[in-house]
Write an enzyme that holds these catalytic residues in place. Structure first.
Site, PDB file in Angstrom:
ATOM      1  N   LYS A   1      -3.721 -16.194 -18.076  1.00 13.85           N
ATOM      2  CA  LYS A   1      -3.753 -17.383 -18.939  1.00 13.85           C
ATOM      3  C   LYS A   1      -2.630 -17.412 -19.983  1.00 13.85           C
ATOM      4  CE  LYS A   1      -8.747 -17.925 -18.527  1.00 13.85           C
ATOM      5  NZ  LYS A   1      -9.977 -18.312 -19.214  1.00 13.85           N
TER       6      LYS A   1
ATOM      7  N   ASP B   1     -10.674 -24.496 -21.667  1.00  9.13           N
ATOM      8  CA  ASP B   1     -11.680 -23.508 -22.087  1.00  9.13           C
ATOM      9  C   ASP B   1     -12.281 -23.841 -23.454  1.00  9.13           C
ATOM     10  OD1 ASP B   1     -11.605 -21.757 -19.911  1.00  9.13           O
ATOM     11  OD2 ASP B   1      -9.901 -20.652 -20.711  1.00  9.13           O
TER      12      ASP B   1
END
Ligand code: ATR
Length: 305
Positions: free
Chosen positions: A77, A132
């Site tokens: 990420k 997220d």
């Protein structure tokens, strides 16, 4: 309820995927393929074990093969921030990319998801998003019935997940944030970021002395059997918490959630976060609202059997 039929793979099938290392535990293919089937799309969602040193090539390869988009999980990420052609504000704000959308110019010259275009032109770009952080708020709202603005919250943990959670709670306008982490310096670093960006939030680097609306566990304690609780009960009693959210979803009930239930708190585990980060990714790729219920059913079945 009967689930919609998956279209057979043919020469027109388009692909999306999750890249991780390892990736074999991922529940995303089950969840996303259920969403794709419910939308009646001739797409498939795959999983690839991609080594971090190959991530750049794997993103470019997916673009060359006309993929719709990608999800990225541990350890990709942060690395992906430098590997996509363009970053959405969400990726810049949260400092991580968990969703890549491949985009091409539509007839007006505006960049659009290739998943929404019948033909993919030669010039395609990869754009990084973060879904997220918003998923934390959505899961807390849906699973605990809690709106965060004006609330008092204790966040346990200041690693990657704890930092994002604390910053997101501050962005959502919580009134008071209590940050506790084994390594105090990390909680201090997160507090500094919050002070700079959201100076109105009252920050305390300690346990609360009175009641809170929410305790959120963002440590990894509870993942392994026999783990201790992520909070010191002599410093804070769960009786003083109205609700407890554990970002862990496997096991479904961590020792923290068990204790919280016994103390009379409303509780939720992290499955809703997984659902909402994935649903938002599917929204971004299709331009439509992702079908939450079939995705939730497939996710629950995959994770808990
Ligand atoms: P993630 O990206 O999932 O947040 P991480 O960045 O490694 O993973 O963070 C793990 C979190 O769990 C941290 O808050 C960590 O505390 P430290 O910052 O002190 O390392 C916390 N954690 C992990 N093991 C722990 C333990 N045995 N006791 C207390 N906290 C622990």
């Amino acid at each position: 309820m009967s689930e919609p039929l998956t279209l057979p793979i043919d020469a027109r099938t388009r692909y999306c995927a999750v890249y991780g290392h390892p990736v074999s535990h991922s529940a995303s293919p089950a969840m996303q393929n259920a969403g794709i089937a419910a939308l009646g799309l001739n797409w498939r969602y795959l999983a690839f074990d991609v080594r971090p040193e190959e991530l750049g090539k794997a993103i470019v390869g997916a673009k060359a093969m006309n993929f719709i988009g990608l999800n990225l999980t541990v350890p990709h990420k942060l690395l992906a921030l430098d590997m996509v052609d363009s970053l959405d504000d969400s990726a810049k704000l949260w400092g991580a990319v968990n969703t890549v959308r491949f985009e091409a110019r539509d007839s007006n010259g505006n960049w659009q998801a290739v998943g929404e275009l019948a033909e993919t032109p030669a010039e395609v770009r990869s754009r990084g998003f973060n879904t997220d952080a918003d998923a934390i708020t959505r899961a807390v709202r849906e699973d605990l019935g809690l709106e965060l603005a004006g609330k008092k919250v204790l966040v346990l943990g200041a690693g990657g997940a704890g930092r994002t959670a604390a910053l997101k709670l501050a962005a959502d306008g919580v009134a008071e944030l209590f940050l506790v982490n084994r390594t105090r310096e990390k909680a201090e670093a997160v507090a500094q970021e919050i002070r700079r960006l959201y100076p109105r939030v009252k920050l305390v680097l300690d346990y609360p002395s009175g009641p809170v609306d929410l305790v959120l566990n963002a440590t990894s304690l509870g993942l392994k059997e026999g783990d201790p609780l992520p909070l010191a009960e002599r410093d804070f009693s769960l009786e003083a918490a109205a609700a407890v959210f554990d970002m862990i979803y496997r096991p479904a009930e961590t020792p923290l959630l068990k204790r919280a239930k016994a103390a009379g708190c409303r509780t939720a585990n992290g499955l809703g976060m997984l659902l909402h980060q994935g649903a938002r990714a599917l929204d971004l790729w299709t331009g439509k609202r992702a079908p939450l219920e079939p995705m939730r059913r497939a996710l629950t079945q995959n994770v808990y059997g």
